[in-house]
Write a protein that holds these residues in place. Sequence first.
Motif: not given
Length: 143
Positions: A19, A50-51, A136
């Motif tokens: 992310t 999702g990054c 993350r």
Amino acid sequence: MTTPQRPECTVPLVEVAITEFDLACLRETGAVFDQLLTLHPKQVVIDLSGCRHIDAAAIGLLLDVHRRMVRAGGVLSVRNPNPRIARILQTARLDQILPVHTDSEAPPTAVTGPATPPAGGTTLPVAAPRTTAYGRATVTVRT
């Protein structure tokens, strides 16, 4: 007298969903990659759907993981970068070094069935994927 060597553990596919991928989280993300590479995966897929941001430090880490995978006979690929990140990967020419896929394209081919053990090793049983969150990054191991 020689000490018997421990058989290598090989998994067919490891998926990593990231992310955040920049200098601020590089140490944490690098540690995740170090751990997953000890599994000797045949394929690692980095899901960037999702990054929102990637920087030069993250690209350097991707190149390092790619080199390590190639040396071990594996493949590293990137999946679903947003358009901005896809442009960054193209500008860095990373898309010419490792496969970059989107959902609209054919996904990378995953190895199915039990992992092929190295000489003298044991076969891992086929099981449900294991997913673990590491800050993350979320890692899914498919055996």
